[in-house]
Design a protein around this motif. Sequence first.
Motif, mmCIF file in Angstrom:
data_model
loop_
_atom_site.group_PDB
_atom_site.id
_atom_site.type_symbol
_atom_site.label_atom_id
_atom_site.label_comp_id
_atom_site.label_asym_id
_atom_site.label_seq_id
_atom_site.Cartn_x
_atom_site.Cartn_y
_atom_site.Cartn_z
ATOM 1 N N ASP A 64 9.098 -3.951 0.540
ATOM 2 C CA ASP A 64 9.466 -3.240 1.763
ATOM 3 C C ASP A 64 9.291 -1.732 1.601
ATOM 4 O O ASP A 64 8.877 -1.041 2.537
ATOM 5 C CB ASP A 64 10.917 -3.557 2.145
ATOM 6 N N ILE A 65 9.610 -1.212 0.419
ATOM 7 C CA ILE A 65 9.435 0.219 0.148
ATOM 8 C C ILE A 65 7.952 0.591 0.212
ATOM 9 O O ILE A 65 7.572 1.565 0.872
ATOM 10 C CB ILE A 65 10.025 0.595 -1.231
ATOM 11 N N PHE A 66 7.094 -0.199 -0.466
ATOM 12 C CA PHE A 66 5.660 0.089 -0.440
ATOM 13 C C PHE A 66 5.089 -0.051 0.965
ATOM 14 O O PHE A 66 4.252 0.740 1.385
ATOM 15 C CB PHE A 66 4.906 -0.822 -1.410
ATOM 16 N N GLU A 67 5.533 -1.059 1.687
ATOM 17 C CA GLU A 67 5.048 -1.280 3.047
ATOM 18 C C GLU A 67 5.423 -0.103 3.951
ATOM 19 O O GLU A 67 4.574 0.435 4.667
ATOM 20 C CB GLU A 67 5.640 -2.581 3.579
ATOM 21 N N ALA A 68 6.677 0.316 3.909
ATOM 22 C CA ALA A 68 7.120 1.430 4.756
ATOM 23 C C ALA A 68 6.421 2.729 4.361
ATOM 24 O O ALA A 68 5.970 3.490 5.228
ATOM 25 C CB ALA A 68 8.633 1.591 4.662
ATOM 26 N N ALA A 69 6.314 2.985 3.049
ATOM 27 C CA ALA A 69 5.640 4.207 2.599
ATOM 28 C C ALA A 69 4.172 4.205 3.016
ATOM 29 O O ALA A 69 3.643 5.222 3.479
ATOM 30 C CB ALA A 69 5.770 4.346 1.090
ATOM 31 N N GLY A 70 3.500 3.069 2.871
ATOM 32 C CA GLY A 70 2.089 2.980 3.257
ATOM 33 C C GLY A 70 1.886 3.170 4.747
ATOM 34 O O GLY A 70 0.967 3.889 5.177
ATOM 35 N N LEU A 71 2.738 2.536 5.547
ATOM 36 C CA LEU A 71 2.611 2.692 6.998
ATOM 37 C C LEU A 71 2.914 4.123 7.438
ATOM 38 O O LEU A 71 2.208 4.671 8.295
ATOM 39 C CB LEU A 71 3.532 1.706 7.712
ATOM 40 N N LEU A 72 3.932 4.739 6.863
ATOM 41 C CA LEU A 72 4.248 6.125 7.224
ATOM 42 C C LEU A 72 3.136 7.078 6.788
ATOM 43 O O LEU A 72 2.774 8.008 7.520
ATOM 44 C CB LEU A 72 5.581 6.548 6.610
ATOM 45 N N LEU A 73 2.578 6.838 5.611
ATOM 46 C CA LEU A 73 1.463 7.651 5.146
ATOM 47 C C LEU A 73 0.252 7.476 6.064
ATOM 48 O O LEU A 73 -0.421 8.456 6.407
ATOM 49 C CB LEU A 73 1.106 7.278 3.702
ATOM 50 N N GLY A 74 -0.011 6.240 6.491
ATOM 51 C CA GLY A 74 -1.117 5.985 7.412
ATOM 52 C C GLY A 74 -0.913 6.669 8.751
ATOM 53 O O GLY A 74 -1.857 7.252 9.316
ATOM 54 N N VAL A 75 0.304 6.635 9.273
ATOM 55 C CA VAL A 75 0.606 7.303 10.541
ATOM 56 C C VAL A 75 0.375 8.808 10.413
ATOM 57 O O VAL A 75 -0.216 9.441 11.302
ATOM 58 C CB VAL A 75 2.066 6.987 10.976
ATOM 59 N N MET A 76 0.848 9.383 9.304
ATOM 60 C CA MET A 76 0.669 10.836 9.112
ATOM 61 C C MET A 76 -0.802 11.200 8.959
ATOM 62 O O MET A 76 -1.260 12.215 9.514
ATOM 63 C CB MET A 76 1.478 11.309 7.901
ATOM 64 N N MET A 77 -1.576 10.388 8.252
ATOM 65 C CA MET A 77 -2.998 10.689 8.065
ATOM 66 C C MET A 77 -3.758 10.589 9.383
ATOM 67 O O MET A 77 -4.593 11.455 9.692
ATOM 68 C CB MET A 77 -3.602 9.737 7.025
ATOM 69 N N ILE A 78 -3.469 9.570 10.166
ATOM 70 C CA ILE A 78 -4.146 9.425 11.463
ATOM 71 C C ILE A 78 -3.753 10.571 12.384
ATOM 72 O O ILE A 78 -4.586 11.116 13.118
ATOM 73 C CB ILE A 78 -3.817 8.057 12.090
ATOM 74 N N SER A 79 -2.468 10.960 12.333
ATOM 75 C CA SER A 79 -1.994 12.050 13.179
ATOM 76 C C SER A 79 -2.693 13.360 12.836
ATOM 77 O O SER A 79 -3.019 14.154 13.717
ATOM 78 C CB SER A 79 -0.487 12.202 13.011
ATOM 79 N N VAL A 80 -2.941 13.600 11.558
ATOM 80 C CA VAL A 80 -3.621 14.830 11.128
ATOM 81 C C VAL A 80 -5.087 14.801 11.532
ATOM 82 O O VAL A 80 -5.670 15.826 11.915
ATOM 83 C CB VAL A 80 -3.467 15.013 9.594
ATOM 84 N N LEU A 81 -5.720 13.637 11.487
ATOM 85 C CA LEU A 81 -7.147 13.527 11.794
ATOM 86 C C LEU A 81 -7.456 13.518 13.286
ATOM 87 O O LEU A 81 -8.602 13.732 13.671
ATOM 88 C CB LEU A 81 -7.713 12.259 11.147
#
Length: 189
Positions: free
Chosen positions: A31-48
């Motif tokens: 759950d920790i890896f899943e949440a961290a990965g999804l949050l990181l993906g959201v931030m990367m898409i938001s920046v791009l």
Amino acid sequence: MFAPRDPGEYLLETERRVIRVRRHWACLVWDIFEAAGLLLGVMMISVLLPEGNWLLQNVLWYAGLFVLLRFIYQVLDWYVERIVVTDKRFMITEGIFTTSVQMMPVTKVTDLTYSRSVPGRLFGYGTLIVESAGQIQALNRIEYLPNPEEVFDAISSLVFGEKKAQQDRFSMLKARRAAVGRGRAKLTE
């Protein structure tokens, strides 16, 4: 009112609590890896994304908030769950809003097995398999159990130690009756 009940509230006055634990924190690793990965993906898409696309930015940040709230719910659900073993039954209580209590009498246990994987050995958890006569119970497999050797020994002595003591008492009574019966037979001759 909104807090889940303490597992001790489900115990009878005549029950003696042997073990009370919650699952090992390692059950939250995925759950920790899943949440961290999804949050990181959201931030990367938001920046791009281009600057003028505010609607998609808002949707992304609300998705990130949803992921974070879901992770907090999973941690709270783990924190609330308790595994309780008494001298009469096994019990697992779980649930934040809707409480679920799973129970199995100790007398139904026919076999007890535990296993530890390599990560389980490193972090100190294991899986306990409780088999009962007849059907598969709700407490058939308890994963991520902390200190499985101690729990296994305590449950084994509770479940099988009493059976052994009862068998020893029965054989002692049987031997005593046989001895008394032989003594009376000699007296009547």
